[in-house]
Design an enzyme around this catalytic site. Structure first.
Site, PDB file in Angstrom:
ATOM      1  CD  GLN A 129      51.578  55.375  63.496  1.00  0.00           C
ATOM      2  OE1 GLN A 129      51.551  56.501  63.955  1.00  0.00           O
ATOM      3  NE2 GLN A 129      52.167  55.097  62.341  1.00  0.00           N
ATOM      4  CG  HIS A 130      55.642  52.041  65.137  1.00  0.00           C
ATOM      5  ND1 HIS A 130      55.939  52.225  63.797  1.00  0.00           N
ATOM      6  CD2 HIS A 130      55.601  53.281  65.679  1.00  0.00           C
ATOM      7  CE1 HIS A 130      56.085  53.511  63.557  1.00  0.00           C
ATOM      8  NE2 HIS A 130      55.884  54.176  64.678  1.00  0.00           N
TER       9      HIS A 130
ATOM     10  CG  ASP B 207      48.550  56.194  67.434  1.00  0.00           C
ATOM     11  OD1 ASP B 207      49.318  56.324  66.454  1.00  0.00           O
ATOM     12  OD2 ASP B 207      48.972  55.960  68.592  1.00  0.00           O
TER      13      ASP B 207
END
Length: 481
Positions: free
Chosen positions: A81-82, A239
């Protein structure tokens, strides 16, 4: 390859350090082939990766799967992520991706929180108070430090979006991963134009949001992968949302994931909004919510302590009053982005094994401290804690979680839950099922249950006390960098 009962699907986990691919029988959940290939992460102040390495790793992982991958009828990508991926007009990376554990955007995170009404306003608006992991803070950092890269960017993507787009030729994302950006409005489930304007990000650069169960596209020609043209591509997701799918998670069941980062989360039917910032109010990939707390320092930090001590990671020894806060990369929970590791209580008779146990205790303490905030008030406090991730197989991790949580601990036998969750999402496209229901049919959460033991209140109190007393030191320990 064993005979499959149903169509084959591919689930992918593109994580911080490697990309894994599973070919799964959609009827039974049997993994019929698998592959894995590494990619690199920069060291130093930043944490960056070249997205093209993810694509190369995906190709290699699928190559390792052999003929089974060629028979797949659908594919889905679960990813870290991110991360901020910036692409030029040709779809090539403008610069390496800024990853979730790049903490250079701490000043931008503080400023954005102040400029848009404070923590409570952010939590109500986006579900989360943005920390340094969130993509919006990374974009703000890039705008200040590399304006030429911002000018060159013609598309902004998350890691899983990047791979999905290379498969389909279309820019798409999903609600689960979008909810970790900081520019997705939880109430309306659309991009927040005021936040985007504040950071100077044109919404036209962002991918289309794909609904749960919707087809993101089909595999195009020229991809260099074993899939046939027209193979269905699911939305994919972040994830943690993929792992929740992979477990077939029902509301109220707590999960602790022990990987490079550590997370605790649970599915909820109530939209979360924690103004303290401890809990990120993520969306899940189905239509519910996934309140989650994340620590930057988990297995990698504890393994580093073991290496410094010259010990095997399992060589722990009990019976110590030493406290080790293993915040080797700064920390997200608690919110101490500039902190470093801290050792307190060292004495002549302290052993290396006791120091290593203290590192485990410090890492698990951070996760358990957030667990009660993650769970809804009516969640069963005696329900087994599902322990997943690479660390879940380690005896020292298992016993530390049991001792500090006081809960029974269940270790699902299924591995690679992110990739399995992505596979369940792909299977759902073929069978018109909810992806979590697919995973429950596959019985992915089955595994041994370790009985509860008495919670070590003394250790929890001691670590909390050291953390409280050392807060001023931890907050400024790297503040000048």
């Amino acid at each position: 390859m064993s005979a499959a009962e149903g169509p084959l699907v591919v689930g992918v986990d593109t994580s911080t350090q490697s990309t894994k691919a599973l070919v799964v029988d959609a009827a039974t959940g049997q993994v019929v082939a698998s592959g894995q290939a590494p990619h690199t992460v920069s060291s130093g102040a930043g944490r960056e990766s070249d997205p093209r390495q993810w694509w190369d790793a995906l190709r290699e992982a699928l190559h390792q799967c052999g003929d089974a991958a060629r028979e797949a009828a659908a594919v889905s990508i679960g990813g870290q992520q991110h991360g901020l991926v910036t692409l030029d007009a040709q779809g090539e990376p403008v610069r390496p991706a800024l990853l979730w554990n790049d903490v250079r955007s701490a000043p931008q995170a503080r400023r954005l929180i102040e400029e848009l009404g404070g923590p409570k306003s952010w939590a109500e608006r986006t579900g989360s108070v943005p920390g340094v992991s969130f993509t919006v803070t990374k974009w703000a950092w890039l705008t200040e430090h590399e304006p030429e890269a911002v000018r060159a960017a013609k598309a902004v993507r998350l890691p899983h979006d990047y791979l999905t787009e290379r498969l389909t030729g279309e820019g798409t994302t999903d609600r689960g991963d979008a909810s970790g950006t900081g520019w997705w409005a939880a109430g309306t489930e659309t991009y927040d134009e005021e936040i985007l304007a504040r950071v100077g990000l044109d919404p036209a650069l962002l991918p289309r949001l794909v609904r749960p169960g919707e087809v993101a596209g089909t595999v195009r020609d020229g991809h260099g992968l074993p899939f046939s043209k027209g193979t269905l591509v699911a939305a994919g997701t972040g994830d943690n949302a993929a792992a929740a799918l992979g477990l077939g998670l029902r509301p109220g069941v707590p999960v602790m994931s022990l990987g490079t980062s550590g997370t605790v989360y649970a599915v909820s039917q109530h939209r979360p909004a924690d103004p303290t910032g401890t809990v990120a109010g993520f969306a899940d990939a189905r239509g519910d919510w996934l309140p989650l707390a994340c620590t930057l320092n988990c297995t990698l930090a504890v393994d580093r302590v073991a290496a410094l001590l010259g010990l095997d990671r399992e060589a722990v020894e009990p019976g110590t009053d030493v406290t080790l806060l293993p915040y080797l990369d700064g920390e997200r929970t608690p919110n101490l982005p500039h902190s470093s590791g801290l050792l307190h209580g060292l004495r002549h008779d302290t052993t290396a094994g006791q120091l290593l146990q203290a590192a485990y205790d410090g890492a698990v303490h951070s996760l358990l401290g957030a667990l009660e905030l993650v769970l809804d008030a009516d969640a069963d406090p005696t329900a087994p804690l599902l322990l997943i991730g690479g660390g879940a197989r380690g005896t020292a991790w298992q016993q530390t979680v049991r001792r500090l949580s006081g809960r029974p601990v269940q270790i699902p036998e299924a591995r690679e839950l992110v990739a399995l969750g992505a596979a369940a999402q792909a299977a759902g496209l073929l069978t018109d099922e909810d992806a979590a229901a697919v995973a429950r049919r596959w019985k992915t959460s089955a595994g041994p249950v370790l009985d509860a033991v008495e919670r070590d209140e003394a250790a929890l109190t001691r670590i909390s006390g050291v953390l409280s007393d050392a807060a001023p030191l931890l907050e400024r320990s790297a503040g000048s960098s």
